[in-house]
Design a protein around this motif. Structure first.
Motif, PDB file in Angstrom:
ATOM      1  N   LYS A   1      -0.806  12.389   2.612  1.00  0.00           N
ATOM      2  CA  LYS A   1      -0.407  13.775   2.377  1.00  0.00           C
ATOM      3  C   LYS A   1      -1.584  14.604   1.864  1.00  0.00           C
ATOM      4  O   LYS A   1      -1.743  15.774   2.236  1.00  0.00           O
ATOM      5  N   ALA A   2      -2.421  14.005   1.030  1.00  0.00           N
ATOM      6  CA  ALA A   2      -3.555  14.729   0.450  1.00  0.00           C
ATOM      7  C   ALA A   2      -4.564  15.168   1.508  1.00  0.00           C
ATOM      8  O   ALA A   2      -5.358  16.079   1.264  1.00  0.00           O
ATOM      9  N   THR A   3      -4.550  14.550   2.681  1.00  0.00           N
ATOM     10  CA  THR A   3      -5.439  15.004   3.757  1.00  0.00           C
ATOM     11  C   THR A   3      -4.969  16.326   4.349  1.00  0.00           C
ATOM     12  O   THR A   3      -5.689  16.952   5.116  1.00  0.00           O
ATOM     13  N   GLY A   4      -3.739  16.725   4.017  1.00  0.00           N
ATOM     14  CA  GLY A   4      -3.133  17.904   4.628  1.00  0.00           C
ATOM     15  C   GLY A   4      -2.121  17.557   5.696  1.00  0.00           C
ATOM     16  O   GLY A   4      -1.500  18.457   6.282  1.00  0.00           O
ATOM     17  N   ALA A   5      -1.932  16.267   5.988  1.00  0.00           N
ATOM     18  CA  ALA A   5      -1.014  15.842   7.040  1.00  0.00           C
ATOM     19  C   ALA A   5       0.415  16.296   6.754  1.00  0.00           C
ATOM     20  O   ALA A   5       0.824  16.393   5.597  1.00  0.00           O
ATOM     21  N   ASN A   6       1.164  16.546   7.821  1.00  0.00           N
ATOM     22  CA  ASN A   6       2.583  16.884   7.666  1.00  0.00           C
ATOM     23  C   ASN A   6       3.493  15.769   8.173  1.00  0.00           C
ATOM     24  O   ASN A   6       4.716  15.867   8.055  1.00  0.00           O
TER      25      ASN A   6
ATOM     26  N   GLN B   1       0.835  -1.208   0.000  1.00  0.00           N
ATOM     27  CA  GLN B   1       0.000   0.000   0.000  1.00  0.00           C
ATOM     28  C   GLN B   1       0.872   1.263   0.000  1.00  0.00           C
ATOM     29  O   GLN B   1       0.721   2.149   0.845  1.00  0.00           O
ATOM     30  N   THR B   2       1.769   1.343  -0.954  1.00  0.00           N
ATOM     31  CA  THR B   2       2.675   2.502  -0.998  1.00  0.00           C
ATOM     32  C   THR B   2       1.959   3.788  -1.423  1.00  0.00           C
ATOM     33  O   THR B   2       2.442   4.886  -1.136  1.00  0.00           O
TER      34      THR B   2
ATOM     35  N   ARG C   1       0.671  22.263   9.336  1.00  0.00           N
ATOM     36  CA  ARG C   1       1.571  23.142   8.587  1.00  0.00           C
ATOM     37  C   ARG C   1       2.771  22.303   8.135  1.00  0.00           C
ATOM     38  O   ARG C   1       3.427  21.659   8.944  1.00  0.00           O
ATOM     39  N   GLN C   2       3.052  22.334   6.857  1.00  0.00           N
ATOM     40  CA  GLN C   2       4.131  21.525   6.295  1.00  0.00           C
ATOM     41  C   GLN C   2       5.489  21.940   6.849  1.00  0.00           C
ATOM     42  O   GLN C   2       5.744  23.119   7.092  1.00  0.00           O
ATOM     43  N   ALA C   3       6.368  20.965   7.050  1.00  0.00           N
ATOM     44  CA  ALA C   3       7.716  21.251   7.529  1.00  0.00           C
ATOM     45  C   ALA C   3       8.460  22.137   6.542  1.00  0.00           C
ATOM     46  O   ALA C   3       8.372  21.949   5.324  1.00  0.00           O
TER      47      ALA C   3
ATOM     48  N   CYS D   1       8.207   9.164   2.015  1.00  0.00           N
ATOM     49  CA  CYS D   1       7.904  10.285   2.916  1.00  0.00           C
ATOM     50  C   CYS D   1       8.424  11.594   2.334  1.00  0.00           C
ATOM     51  O   CYS D   1       7.702  12.599   2.264  1.00  0.00           O
ATOM     52  N   LYS D   2       9.671  11.589   1.898  1.00  0.00           N
ATOM     53  CA  LYS D   2      10.281  12.808   1.371  1.00  0.00           C
ATOM     54  C   LYS D   2       9.621  13.239   0.063  1.00  0.00           C
ATOM     55  O   LYS D   2       9.373  14.432  -0.161  1.00  0.00           O
ATOM     56  N   GLN D   3       9.304  12.270  -0.783  1.00  0.00           N
ATOM     57  CA  GLN D   3       8.629  12.573  -2.050  1.00  0.00           C
ATOM     58  C   GLN D   3       7.298  13.256  -1.816  1.00  0.00           C
ATOM     59  O   GLN D   3       6.903  14.153  -2.568  1.00  0.00           O
ATOM     60  N   ASN D   4       6.618  12.861  -0.734  1.00  0.00           N
ATOM     61  CA  ASN D   4       5.307  13.419  -0.431  1.00  0.00           C
ATOM     62  C   ASN D   4       5.343  14.503   0.642  1.00  0.00           C
ATOM     63  O   ASN D   4       4.304  14.902   1.160  1.00  0.00           O
ATOM     64  N   LYS D   5       6.562  14.964   0.967  1.00  0.00           N
ATOM     65  CA  LYS D   5       6.751  16.089   1.891  1.00  0.00           C
ATOM     66  C   LYS D   5       6.116  15.824   3.251  1.00  0.00           C
ATOM     67  O   LYS D   5       5.431  16.668   3.820  1.00  0.00           O
TER      68      LYS D   5
END
Length: 443
Positions: free
Chosen positions: A70-75, A62-63, A319-321, A101-105
């Motif tokens: 990320k699309a939920t807004g999660a950081n 389930q990659t 808020r995104q890192a 993780c890094k690809q999806n910020k």
């Protein structure tokens, strides 16, 4: 896989503080780190986790979940790994997880699930064994300190002899540092993570002092032990008073009266600047704790709607890192209301639908005080199309026919002149979901 609800039942039976942002140059290069009670990035910007747990070790295919989370807004995403209690996640697999993780910020909290319930579950690993797993992964972890938090062991002690947690956790931290790990470390509480014996609350300083780099954050898991607002506030107040860094590493939702008061939890975390990570995206033995139906981001469950779209949920507060290129911004101290406040002792309600699906919806009402301070408020909603309200948060709601009356709770009734608060609710609808007639009275 953890049988969550059985564990919760067993556990149940048996104004933000000021922070001085001083960054020690010796540790600043290590990336994410603790400053006072706050997690900060290498550039000194505070980072508040808003994220979701993902059961990667049982669902390695389930990659796509990383992009969907990320699309939920999660950081942040907390990723379940195993060193051998289940199918072991190899160094190559973990490297791929970090890349996703890094690809999806997303900041990546990696946790070893093998330790779950040690002392009570005979299959559980020790924290020392968990550290050995991390040592085996060191080649893919070194250099990722800006992006990766190491959660040494999930819920590492059960309800049998929880006092052993202090010594075992301190030793695990020291072994991580002796082996050269510079990462921000996260350590879970005993009692299946819920600390109902208050072992972590009372001995946390010993654990924090064991870290020569002073770069450890404590993690509480909140489920059925925290089924009232008072229990949540009391526990969080104890850590605030002691000045200890804390995150809520797991929690569920109040699907029954005896379960965690998730609305108070999220509201308190928001007010205090505490991170939280909800359990979990999908894959639970009992799907009541799944946020999606079969990992489908288009099918958020009731729990998914609450944590993603709630008043203090991920979309509203994450808020995104800045490591991913976000420009730090300072929000205005007093956001202007979207509707003019009333004059005198009064209040104005503003209604919106924040999420809607077949047969159900989530609503929010913003209450704005008038030109004078108020001590309490009551909002009346009269629905014209048969809508009903089943649950509410940040308000006490009662129904009579087509009319729903929502009254403030203890912590959001008093508002200054022009002050704003919100409450949310879940409802059902058929045919048409029109905006109700609204009134607001204040005292």
């Amino acid at each position: 896989m953890k049988r969550r609800l059985a564990i919760f039942a067993a556990a149940a039976l048996s104004a933000v503080a000021s922070v001085l942002f001083f960054i020690n140059p010796a540790y600043a290069a290590a990336g994410l780190h603790v400053s006072g009670t706050t997690i900060v990035e290498a550039n000194g910007q505070p980072f508040i986790m808003r994220g979701i747990n993902h059961e990667h070790t049982w669902f390695t295919n389930q990659t796509s979940s990383f992009a969907n989370i990320k699309a939920t807004g999660a950081n942040t995403v907390r990723v379940v790994l195993s060193g051998g209690r289940w199918t072991a996640n190899s160094a190559a697999d973990v490297a791929n997880v970090i890349a996703l993780c890094k690809q999806n910020k997303l900041i990546c909290v990696l946790e070893d699930h093998d330790t779950t319930g040690y002392g009570e579950d005979s299959a559980a690993y020790t924290l020392d064994q968990a550290v050995n797993y991390w040592i085996g992964l060191k080649s893919v972890l070194v250099g990722q300190e800006d992006y990766v938090v190491i959660n040494i062991g999930n819920e590492p002690i059960g309800n049998t002899n929880p006092a052993q947690w202090t010594t075992a956790t301190a030793a695990a931290i020291q072994k991580m540092r002796t082996n050269g790990f510079q990462h921000l470390l996260m350590v879970d509480a005993p009692n299946w993570g819920q600390d109902w014996t208050n072992t972590m609350r009372d001995t946390g300083q010993t654990v924090l002092d064991a870290d020569t780099q002073h770069n450890t954050v404590l993690s509480i898991h909140m489920y059925a032990v925290y089924n009232t607002a008072a229990s949540i506030i009391s526990y969080l107040d104890a850590f605030k008073a002691k000045g200890w860094p804390l995150v809520i590493g797991e929690f569920g939702w109040q699907f029954a009266s005896g379960e965690v008061d998730d609305q108070t939890l999220m509201a308190e975390a928001d007010a205090r600047g505490l991170g939280y990570l909800g359990w979990s995206w999908a894959g639970n033995t009992d799907p009541i704790l799944d946020m999606t139906v079969n990992f489908d981001p288009a099918q958020l469950t009731t729990w998914g709607q609450r944590i993603v779209n709630g008043a203090h949920g991920i979309k509203a507060t994450a808020r995104q890192a800045t490591i991913f290129g976000t420009t730090p911004t300072t929000p205005p101290t007093t956001p202007p209301p979207t509707t003019p406040p009333p004059t005198g002792l009064g209040c104005t309600p503003a209604y919106s639908v924040t999420g809607q699906w077949q047969g159900g919806f989530q609503g929010e009402v913003k209450v704005t005080a008038g030109s004078a301070a108020i001590k309490s408020w009551t909002v009346t909603m009269t629905f014209a199309n048969g809508q009903t309200v089943s649950q509410a948060w940040n308000a006490t709601a009662t129904s009579s026919g087509s009319t729903v009356t929502a009254r403030n709770v203890s912590y959001n009734g008093a508002l200054p002149a022009g002050g704003i608060t919100t409450f949310g609710f879940l409802g059902s609808w058929t045919g048409t979901n029109s905006t109700p007639a609204l009134t607001c009275t204040a005292a």
